[in-house]
Design an enzyme around this catalytic site. Structure first.
Site, PDB file in Angstrom:
ATOM      1  N   GLY B  70       1.225   4.577   8.839  1.00  0.00           N
ATOM      2  CA  GLY B  70       1.126   5.763   7.997  1.00  0.00           C
ATOM      3  C   GLY B  70      -0.052   5.731   7.045  1.00  0.00           C
ATOM      4  N   SER B 203       4.709   6.978  11.447  1.00  0.00           N
ATOM      5  CA  SER B 203       4.666   5.521  11.361  1.00  0.00           C
ATOM      6  C   SER B 203       5.850   4.897  12.094  1.00  0.00           C
ATOM      7  CB  SER B 203       4.688   5.113   9.881  1.00  0.00           C
ATOM      8  OG  SER B 203       4.752   3.713   9.761  1.00  0.00           O
ATOM      9  N   THR B 241      -9.139  -2.904  20.193  1.00  0.00           N
ATOM     10  CA  THR B 241      -8.233  -3.128  21.321  1.00  0.00           C
ATOM     11  C   THR B 241      -6.822  -2.697  20.942  1.00  0.00           C
ATOM     12  OG1 THR B 241      -9.594  -4.948  22.073  1.00  0.00           O
ATOM     13  CG2 THR B 241      -7.328  -4.898  22.881  1.00  0.00           C
ATOM     14  N   CYS B 329       9.644  -1.213 -13.769  1.00  0.00           N
ATOM     15  CA  CYS B 329       9.712  -2.660 -13.837  1.00  0.00           C
ATOM     16  C   CYS B 329       9.783  -3.360 -12.488  1.00  0.00           C
ATOM     17  CB  CYS B 329      10.855  -3.086 -14.745  1.00  0.00           C
ATOM     18  SG  CYS B 329      10.360  -2.967 -16.476  1.00  0.00           S
TER      19      CYS B 329
HETATM   20  C1  LIG Z   1       5.616   9.350   2.957  1.00  0.00           C
HETATM   21  C2  LIG Z   1       4.948   8.075   3.387  1.00  0.00           C
HETATM   22  N1  LIG Z   1       3.673   8.096   3.796  1.00  0.00           N
HETATM   23  C3  LIG Z   1       3.040   6.991   4.200  1.00  0.00           C
HETATM   24  C4  LIG Z   1       3.660   5.756   4.207  1.00  0.00           C
HETATM   25  C5  LIG Z   1       2.896   4.540   4.643  1.00  0.00           C
HETATM   26  O1  LIG Z   1       3.249   4.145   5.927  1.00  0.00           O
HETATM   27  P1  LIG Z   1       2.892   2.673   6.452  1.00  0.00           P
HETATM   28  O2  LIG Z   1       3.800   1.740   5.722  1.00  0.00           O
HETATM   29  O3  LIG Z   1       3.164   2.724   7.913  1.00  0.00           O
HETATM   30  O4  LIG Z   1       1.459   2.426   6.153  1.00  0.00           O
HETATM   31  C6  LIG Z   1       4.992   5.684   3.790  1.00  0.00           C
HETATM   32  C7  LIG Z   1       5.708   4.388   3.765  1.00  0.00           C
HETATM   33  O5  LIG Z   1       5.817   3.708   2.769  1.00  0.00           O
HETATM   34  C8  LIG Z   1       5.648   6.865   3.362  1.00  0.00           C
HETATM   35  O6  LIG Z   1       6.912   6.838   2.941  1.00  0.00           O
HETATM   36 ZN   LIG Z   2      10.703  -4.763 -18.704  1.00  0.00          ZN
END
Ligand SMILES: Cc1ncc(COP(=O)(O)O)c(C=O)c1O
Ligand SMILES: [Zn+2]
Lengths: 129, 391
Positions: B70, B203, B241, B329
Site C-alpha cells: 500500500g 495491499s 524481478t 503514547c
Molecule cells: C489506508 C491504508 N493505506 C496504506 C497502508 C499501507 O499499506 P502497506 O502496509 O501495505 O504499505 C495502510 C496500512 O497500514 C492503510 O491502512
Molecule cells: Zn506518557
C-alpha cells in the site's frame, strides 16, 4: 515499545493510588491535551512525608512513575524528597523508553508542586497568625 | 490464556488457503521474465494472480501492477502524477493536488514531500463522522489541479468515503482520480469501473495475504512516471524481478476474498455492532468515533473518557486481547491521532480512543471475552484518573 518488567509491575499494581482526604499539599502538573495529568497529594508531619497518594491520567509510563515516586518519598524528610530527580525515578524503574522520559519529569514535577503548595500554605498560615 | 486478535486493520493472519499455495510454491524459483520452462512456470502463476486481483476489483489484468504494498502504491501515484514537482510531460496537466486531512501517512507525508518540492496541495477537512463532502472537493478544484486522491475506507475509524461521487467530479473536470482502497478491498464491493477511478491502491497483508506485496490499479491509457525505473517488468511501470511468492499469495488472497466477502461482511458488521453496543451498555461515557453506518464491516473506534489509550491497550494485552490506539503514547509521536483531531474530537478524548478491528478469525466468544475484560479495566483506570469525578 518495550517497558521493563518493573514498569509493568507498577503499572499493573500501582502503590499509593487515590486521594488524601485532608492533604497538606496538592500538586497537579501536565494537561489532558498532551495525554498526561498527574495529581499528587501529601500529608506532612514534622517536615517528613507522612503520607502520599497519586491520581494519574496517562500512559503506562506515567502511571508507573507516579507509583514509584510515591514509594521513593514515603516517610522521607521533605528536603530529601525534593532531591529526587526524574532520572532517579526512571532508574528505579529499570529505565524507560527514550520517548517516555517526559512522563518521569511529570512525576518529579508533581512532587515538587505538592511540597511547594504545602510550604506556601504554611507560610500563609504563619503570616495570618 | 485466551488470545483475541482484534487488530486486523494493522495486519491480518494468513488465510489457510493462502498458506497452502505459498507452501506449494516455495520451490518455484524461475525468473518470470526468463524464456525457459523455469521462467514460464513462474510467469503463469504471476499471470493467474493478476487475473484474480483484477477480478476482485472489476479491472482488466493488464491494468494491475504488482508492487510492494500500500505504501508503495500511494507513493507511486502522488509522486508519479506530479512528477515530484519537476517539469515533465505528465505534469503538464498542472501542479495542484487535492487530498484529505485523514489519509494514511503514506499519502499525507508524500503530499507534504511533493509540497516542499513546489506542488500545491489542498487538504480537505472532514465532518464529525470523518466524511469528506463532495461539494468541498468540487470547490477545491482549480485550473491546475492534476490529481485528486481520497481514501476509500479510513484505517482508524472505518468511515467509507463517497468515492463514486468524488470520482464523478474528477472526471467532469478531467482530473486524475486515485483512491487508497487498502482497507476497503476484500471487505466491501469495489469495482473500478462502477466507481470511475483512474488509480487504486491495494495491499496483500490486509486481506489475509502476505506482507510486502500489493498492487496498483492503473486504468488503461492513464500515464504516470514510474517510481522505480529499471527493467521492463510490470509493463515497464514497476521495475524489479517479480516477488513471485508474494504475488501468488496475493492472488490467492484476492480469490478467497471475493468468495468470502458477502458472508464475512454481514457477520463482521453484526459482531462489530454487538461489541460497541455491549461496551456502551457496560461503560458510561463511551463514544463511537466514525460514521454510525457508512463504515468498514469490522472497524469500531471507541472513545473512553477520562482514561488514556495506551494504558487500556496494555491492560488488554495482559488479558491476551490485541487492539490498537491512535493515541500519542503508543506511537512514536506524542500527538493524538490526526484523524480524530480532524473529526473535531477534543484531544483529551482522542487520547482515550481505541480501535477494534475484527477479522475472519473473530467469533461471538471473542466479543463476549472483550465485553467481560474491558469494562473493569476502564473502571480501574478511571478510579486512578484525576479527570474523573469519583462517585
Ligand atoms: C489506508 C491504508 N493505506 C496504506 C497502508 C499501507 O499499506 P502497506 O502496509 O501495505 O504499505 C495502510 C496500512 O497500514 C492503510 O491502512
Ligand atoms: Zn506518557
Amino acid at each position: 515499545m518495550q517497558y521493563s518488567a518493573k514498569v509493568l509491575e507498577h503499572f499493573r499494581n500501582p502503590r499509593n493510588m487515590g486521594q488524601i482526604e485532608d492533604p497538606d499539599g496538592v500538586g497537579e502538573v501536565g494537561n489532558p491535551i498532551c495525554g498526561d495529568v498527574m495529581k499528587l497529594y501529601v500529608k506532612i508531619d514534622d517536615e517528613k512525608i507522612a503520607d502520599v497518594k497519586f491520581e494519574t491520567f496517562g500512559c503506562a509510563a506515567a502511571i508507573a512513575t507516579s507509583s514509584m515516586v510515591t514509594e521513593m518519598v514515603m516517610g522521607k524528610p521533605i528536603d530529601e524528597a525534593l532531591k529526587i530527580s526524574a532520572r532517579a525515578v526512571a532508574q528505579a524503574l529499570d529505565g524507560l523508553p527514550p520517548i517516555k522520559m517526559h512522563c518521569s519529569n511529570l512525576a518529579a514535577d508533581a512532587l515538587k508542586a505538592a511540597i511547594k503548595d504545602y510550604r506556601s500554605k504554611k507560610s500563609a498560615a504563619a503570616a495570618s497568625k | 490464556m485466551r488470545r483475541v486478535y482484534m487488530d486486523n486493520n494493522a495486519t491480518t493472519p494468513i488465510h489457510p488457503e493462502v498458506m497452502e499455495v505459498l507452501k506449494e510454491s516455495l520451490d518455484l524459483y524461475g525468473n518470470a521474465s526468463s524464456h525457459h520452462s523455469f521462467g514460464t512456470e513462474a510467469r503463469e502463476k504471476v499471470e493467474e494472480a493478476r487475473a484474480s486481483v483484477a477480478r476482485l476489483i472489476g479491472a482488466q489484468p493488464e491494468e494491475i501492477v504488482f508492487n510492494s504494498g500500500g505504501s508503495e502504491g500511494n507513493n507511486y501515484v502522488v509522486k508519479g502524477v506530479t512528477c515530484e514537482g519537476r517539469a515533465c510531460s505528465i505534469s503538464s496537466r498542472g501542479n495542484h493536488i487535492i487530498t484529505s486531512s485523514i489519509e494514511h501517512p503514506s499519502v499525507l507525508n508524500v503530499a507534504k514531500c511533493v509540497e516542499s518540492l513546489g506542488v500545491e496541495v489542498t487538504y480537505l477537512p472532514v465532518d464529525q463522522y470523518g466524511l469528506i463532502d463532495p461539494d468541498g472537493v468540487e470547490k477545491a478544484v482549480k485550473d491546475n489541479t492534476c490529481l485528486i486522491s481520497i481514501m476509500f475506507g479510513n484505517n482508524e475509524v472505518g468511515t467509507i468515503e463517497p468515492i463514486e461521487e468524488i470520482a464523478e467530479i474528477a472526471k467532469r473536470h478531467d482530473i486524475l482520480f486515485h483512491t487508497d482502497a487498502v482497507q476497503a478491498v476484500g471487505k466491501i464491493p469495489v469495482d473500478v469501473n462502477k466507481l470511475g477511478v483512474d488509480f487504486l491502491t491495494l495491499s496483500g497483508h490486509k486481506i489475509y495475504g502476505p506482507k510486502g506485496v500489493g498492487a496498483l490499479y492503473v486504468r488503461k491509457g492513464r500515464k504516470i512516471c514510474p517510481l522505480i525505473e529499471g527493467g521492463h517488468q510490470e509493463m515497464s511501470l514497476r521495475a524489479g524481478t517479480e516477488n513471485t511468492l508474494g504475488i501468488i499469495g496475493l492472488g490467492k488472497a484476492a480469490e478467497v476474498a471475493a468468495k468470502e466477502m458477502p458472508g464475512e461482511r454481514k457477520r463482521l458488521t453484526a459482531l462489530r455492532d454487538g461489541l460497541y453496543e455491549g461496551l456502551a451498555a457496560r461503560v458510561e461515557e463511551t463514544r463511537l468515533n466514525g460514521h454510525p453506518t457508512q463504515r468498514l464491516p469490522g472497524t469500531a473506534n471507541i472513545g473512553f473518557k477520562y482514561v488514556e489509550g495506551e494504558s487500556i491497550l496494555l491492560r488488554l494485552d495482559m488479558e491476551g486481547i490485541a487492539v490498537s490506539t491512535g493515541s500519542a503514547c503508543t506511537s512514536d509521536s506524542l500527538e493524538p491521532s490526526h484523524v480524530l483531531l480532524a473529526m473535531g474530537i477534543p484531544p483529551e478524548e482522542a487520547h482515550g480512543s481505541m480501535r477494534f478491528s475484527l477479522g475472519r478469525e473473530n467469533t461471538d466468544e471473542d466479543v463476549d471475552y472483550v465485553l467481560e475484560k474491558l469494562p473493569p479495566i476502564v473502571q480501574d483506570l478511571r478510579q486512578m484518573s484525576p479527570l474523573y469525578a469519583k462517585k
